[in-house]
Motif scaffolding. Structure first.
Motif, PDB file in Angstrom:
ATOM      1  N   UNK A 176       8.884   4.652  20.967  1.00  0.00           N
ATOM      2  CA  UNK A 176       7.530   5.202  21.034  1.00  0.00           C
ATOM      3  C   UNK A 176       6.622   4.217  21.759  1.00  0.00           C
ATOM      4  N   UNK A 177       5.999   4.679  22.849  1.00  0.00           N
ATOM      5  CA  UNK A 177       4.938   3.903  23.488  1.00  0.00           C
ATOM      6  C   UNK A 177       3.630   4.556  23.050  1.00  0.00           C
ATOM      7  N   UNK A 178       2.988   4.034  22.003  1.00  0.00           N
ATOM      8  CA  UNK A 178       1.861   4.756  21.401  1.00  0.00           C
ATOM      9  C   UNK A 178       0.607   4.733  22.279  1.00  0.00           C
ATOM     10  N   UNK A 179      -0.031   5.889  22.420  1.00  0.00           N
ATOM     11  CA  UNK A 179      -1.221   5.968  23.284  1.00  0.00           C
ATOM     12  C   UNK A 179      -2.425   5.325  22.607  1.00  0.00           C
ATOM     13  N   UNK A 180      -2.527   5.420  21.270  1.00  0.00           N
ATOM     14  CA  UNK A 180      -3.595   4.745  20.523  1.00  0.00           C
ATOM     15  C   UNK A 180      -2.954   3.998  19.354  1.00  0.00           C
ATOM     16  N   UNK A 181      -3.742   3.172  18.661  1.00  0.00           N
ATOM     17  CA  UNK A 181      -3.175   2.311  17.623  1.00  0.00           C
ATOM     18  C   UNK A 181      -3.161   2.982  16.248  1.00  0.00           C
ATOM     19  N   UNK A 182      -4.054   3.930  16.019  1.00  0.00           N
ATOM     20  CA  UNK A 182      -4.200   4.470  14.661  1.00  0.00           C
ATOM     21  C   UNK A 182      -3.625   5.876  14.537  1.00  0.00           C
ATOM     22  N   UNK A 183      -3.406   6.292  13.286  1.00  0.00           N
ATOM     23  CA  UNK A 183      -3.037   7.683  13.021  1.00  0.00           C
ATOM     24  C   UNK A 183      -1.552   7.962  13.052  1.00  0.00           C
ATOM     25  N   UNK A 184      -0.727   6.924  12.898  1.00  0.00           N
ATOM     26  CA  UNK A 184       0.722   7.135  13.021  1.00  0.00           C
ATOM     27  C   UNK A 184       1.421   7.171  11.670  1.00  0.00           C
ATOM     28  N   UNK A 185       0.705   6.839  10.570  1.00  0.00           N
ATOM     29  CA  UNK A 185       1.367   6.644   9.273  1.00  0.00           C
ATOM     30  C   UNK A 185       2.270   7.800   8.881  1.00  0.00           C
ATOM     31  N   UNK A 186       1.717   9.031   8.875  1.00  0.00           N
ATOM     32  CA  UNK A 186       2.491  10.135   8.300  1.00  0.00           C
ATOM     33  C   UNK A 186       3.738  10.429   9.122  1.00  0.00           C
ATOM     34  N   UNK A 187       3.614  10.427  10.439  1.00  0.00           N
ATOM     35  CA  UNK A 187       4.785  10.785  11.244  1.00  0.00           C
ATOM     36  C   UNK A 187       5.835   9.671  11.196  1.00  0.00           C
ATOM     37  N   UNK A 188       5.389   8.414  11.068  1.00  0.00           N
ATOM     38  CA  UNK A 188       6.353   7.311  10.938  1.00  0.00           C
ATOM     39  C   UNK A 188       7.070   7.391   9.593  1.00  0.00           C
ATOM     40  N   UNK A 189       6.332   7.837   8.538  1.00  0.00           N
ATOM     41  CA  UNK A 189       6.969   8.020   7.225  1.00  0.00           C
ATOM     42  C   UNK A 189       8.033   9.114   7.298  1.00  0.00           C
ATOM     43  N   UNK A 190       7.715  10.171   8.039  1.00  0.00           N
ATOM     44  CA  UNK A 190       8.696  11.257   8.183  1.00  0.00           C
ATOM     45  C   UNK A 190       9.973  10.731   8.834  1.00  0.00           C
ATOM     46  N   UNK A 191       9.804   9.888   9.852  1.00  0.00           N
ATOM     47  CA  UNK A 191      10.982   9.321  10.517  1.00  0.00           C
ATOM     48  C   UNK A 191      11.758   8.427   9.561  1.00  0.00           C
ATOM     49  N   UNK A 192      11.024   7.683   8.732  1.00  0.00           N
ATOM     50  CA  UNK A 192      11.686   6.780   7.790  1.00  0.00           C
ATOM     51  C   UNK A 192      12.486   7.574   6.754  1.00  0.00           C
ATOM     52  N   UNK A 193      11.884   8.681   6.283  1.00  0.00           N
ATOM     53  CA  UNK A 193      12.606   9.516   5.312  1.00  0.00           C
ATOM     54  C   UNK A 193      13.882  10.068   5.924  1.00  0.00           C
ATOM     55  N   UNK A 194      13.834  10.374   7.206  1.00  0.00           N
ATOM     56  CA  UNK A 194      15.023  10.883   7.891  1.00  0.00           C
ATOM     57  C   UNK A 194      15.955   9.746   8.298  1.00  0.00           C
ATOM     58  N   UNK A 195      15.594   8.509   7.936  1.00  0.00           N
ATOM     59  CA  UNK A 195      16.379   7.305   8.254  1.00  0.00           C
ATOM     60  C   UNK A 195      16.624   7.148   9.745  1.00  0.00           C
ATOM     61  N   UNK A 196      15.587   7.410  10.515  1.00  0.00           N
ATOM     62  CA  UNK A 196      15.669   7.202  11.964  1.00  0.00           C
ATOM     63  C   UNK A 196      14.790   6.002  12.311  1.00  0.00           C
ATOM     64  N   UNK A 197      15.402   4.914  12.815  1.00  0.00           N
ATOM     65  CA  UNK A 197      14.568   3.744  13.157  1.00  0.00           C
ATOM     66  C   UNK A 197      13.675   4.028  14.360  1.00  0.00           C
TER      67      UNK A 197
END
Lengths: 341, 315
Positions: free
Chosen positions: B82-103
């Motif tokens: 992920x090359x993030x366009x802004x710094x904030x607002x990523x928590x929920x989608x990153x948690x979803x990836x973590x739950x799916x065990x995708x680094x």
């Protein structure tokens, strides 16, 4: 005093004041030397660097006189510069490159003019379309990179000199003179003003306002094309992302500083290009004075604010009256004479 | 029969997972030549390693990036860049990836979320880039007096602030080197040229300037043109050092017009793939920030060859 001089007197005085102000911070501002066959000096840089905005202001003055506005000129610059750089780097030579760039500018104007005059879309909305999309078009032409070229003939439009004067300066002065002659030696200027004051009445009076409006937007595109050619020739490359970025706003500001009303009607091209020079003198002055760059925009905004307030309809006549009173001219008689003019 | 089939299918899918990984890449867009080069290099790196890269261009919008990441999760990719366009607002989608065990590996830019939510971030240290440029100048001028003019990036942008800080760190304690003028050229060629013209006017036609430090190569290229037009010889009369290492600055170095550039490598994906490979093999946790090398290139580094190697990357 001749009418023409009196019209641009406030702008001339403002320019003088800005020059004096900059000279206070940078004493060598007015110094001009002759080196390697050309004039060099800060003031020469001003008339050279101010070329894109001055050219845009010429076209913008005509558009604003019809009660319109052209927000797309910055993007048009990028498109025309990209077209020219593409033509040069593909080996088509100088004349085809200029022709392609100017054709692109005229086409952009035709697009805007058609939306405004035929479809009746408000100018600010109509030209916003090209302002947004135009930079994308330019990026498609340059494939998203800075398209560079080596061609001394084309680079001449950015960094060459004619009789010691920078080529961009000669181009904008010529454009301003040609357009002034075109609208003032014919009835065109009067017709443009009448459309700006009341398009419906003008149409009923027999003016082909549709064709004239399209022509005015095409003139603006033509001027933007030259500005784009100069900007591209200057850096010997077409930078679609940055060429002409926000210059439409500087051009509108130049027209406003030139004392032209955004509500259309009477206009003066000379005053607008003086407005462009005032803006550029401020920009160059800030760079020369050596303030930290965080102050650039604040200083520019403060100076523009002062200039506009001094020219404002509620303050300017009052100051003129005060000046006359000091000179001892009875106010009543002056007013009567003005009314009789 | 069915059992054997299932077993074979399982073996095939396991084998596939071990060899050909699928990695999703959510890119910001293509707003600059550097970004286009980063995309090109990421694709090249993936191809070399036999990785199946799923590419998504967000066109500068965070919502597009979030949608792309959700779609990567749904597709069951092995990892996400992920090359993030802004710094904030990523928590929920990153948690979803973590739950799916995708680094998730961040490229080039950072996010404000908790460090637990991503595997690592690959990026360059902007302050260090400025330090490398400053150190080059310190080493080059030795004890000679040197009046430096600086072309800053866009006022207030983090590259402008950090590259200025780094350069100042490097020349600190060397009183013979002094920044006499510093102005913003907005990271553009036109800006660099216009500001350099005023520097030349203000500093006695350029005779009193010893070096130019530009926060990016494009401004340096504009400034080089301004010097040439003013009859100053860039690269000799005025030393030119800048940052980014775009192809055109190598051409300028080959012509002797520029002296040094510090690379901001667009190959962020290489270190990211290396870290992912190690993590998937035996669970090695990488550092939370992998700093890419800020390599210095000078005229001695065969600039023409560097130009040829870079010109087709999409800069």
């Amino acid at each position: 005093m001749p009418q023409a001089i009196r019209r641009v007197l406030p702008q001339l005085l403002t320019l003088l004041a800005v020059i004096l102000l900059v000279s206070a911070f940078f004493p060598g501002f007015l110094q001009v030397d002759y080196e390697r066959g050309r004039l060099v000096g800060p003031i020469i840089d001003v008339i050279k660097r101010g070329a894109p905005v001055a050219l845009l202001a010429v076209g913008m003055t005509l558009v604003i006189a019809t009660r319109g506005i052209d927000l797309s000129v910055g993007a048009t610059m990028a498109i025309c510069g990209a077209c020219a750089a593409w033509a040069i780097s593909s080996g088509y030579g100088l004349i085809p490159a200029l022709a392609v760039a100017l054709a692109a500018g005229l086409l952009a104007g035709l697009w805007n003019g058609t939306l405004v005059a035929v479809f009746g879309i408000q100018p600010i909305v109509a030209t916003l379309i090209l302002m947004t999309a135009g930079r994308g078009v330019a990026q498609l032409i340059t494939e998203g990179r800075i398209l560079t070229f080596t061609h001394d003939g084309f680079a001449f439009f950015g960094s060459g000199a004619i009789l010691g004067l920078p080529a961009p300066a000669v181009i904008w002065v010529l454009a301003a003179i040609l357009f002034t002659l075109l609208v003032r030696r014919t009835a065109l200027g009067l017709l443009i003003e009448s459309i700006g004051i009341n398009r419906r009445a003008s149409t009923l009076a027999g003016i082909n306002s549709r064709v004239l409006l399209i022509a005015v937007y095409m003139a603006s595109g033509f001027c933007a094309a030259w500005a784009g050619i100069i900007a591209t020739a200057d850096i010997r490359g077409a930078d679609a992302n940055n060429s002409g970025l926000w210059l439409e706003l500087d051009a509108i500001l130049a027209v406003v500083i030139g004392g032209n009303s955004l509500l259309g009607g009477r206009f003066s091209i000379a005053a607008s290009v003086l407005g462009a020079m005032i803006i550029q003198a401020i920009d160059t002055g800030i760079l020369l004075a050596g303030f930290p760059s965080e102050f650039n925009l604040v200083i520019k905004a403060a100076l523009v604010l002062v200039i506009l307030v001094l020219q404002s309809p509620s303050l300017a006549p009052r100051m003129a009256r005060a000046a006359r009173r000091r000179r001892g001219t009875p106010v009543g008689r002056t007013a009567a004479r003005e009314a009789g003019e | 029969m069915i059992k054997t089939l299932l077993a074979t299918a399982a073996a095939v899918s396991l084998g596939a997972a071990a060899q050909a990984q699928t990695i999703g890449f959510s890119q910001i867009g293509s707003e600059s030549g550097w970004r286009a080069a980063e995309t090109t290099l990421t694709r090249q790196q993936a191809e070399e390693r036999g990785i199946d890269l799923r590419f998504s261009d967000a066109q500068q919008r965070q919502e597009n990036q979030i949608a792309a990441i959700r779609s990567f999760i749904a597709q069951g990719v092995d990892a996400i860049l992920l090359a993030p366009v802004v710094a904030t607002g990523w928590d929920s989608v990153l948690e979803e990836a973590q739950e799916a065990e995708i680094p998730v590996v961040l490229l080039d830019r950072q996010v404000d979320s908790s460090e637990d939510l991503y595997l690592t971030a690959v990026g360059s240290d902007l302050v260090h880039e400025g330090e490398v440029a400053g150190q080059w100048l310190v080493d080059t001028v030795g004890d000679d007096e040197c009046r430096v003019v600086e072309l800053q990036g866009t006022t207030g942008s983090s590259p402008a602030i950090d590259r200025k800080t780094g350069f100042e760190n490097a020349i600190e304690g060397h009183d013979n080197i002094e920044i006499v003028r510093s102005q913003t050229g907005d990271f553009t060629r036109t800006g660099g040229k216009e500001v350099m013209e005023s520097f030349l006017q203000a500093e006695g036609g350029g005779g009193e300037i010893c070096a130019l430090y530009a926060h990016n190569d494009d401004m340096a290229i504009g400034a080089i043109q301004a010097m040439k037009e003013a009859g100053v010889n860039p690269g000799e009369d005025v030393l030119v050092v800048s940052i980014d290492a775009v192809p055109d600055i190598f051409q300028a170095m080959a012509n002797g017009d520029a002296n040094a550039t510090v690379e901001l490598t667009p190959n962020m994906a290489g270190p990211a793939f290396d870290a992912l490979e190690a993590y998937m093999e035996d669970g090695t946790e990488p550092e939370k920030f992998i700093q890419t090398e800020s390599k210095l290139y000078t005229q001695d580094d065969d600039p023409m060859a560097e130009y040829e190697a870079r010109k087709d990357l999409g800069y």
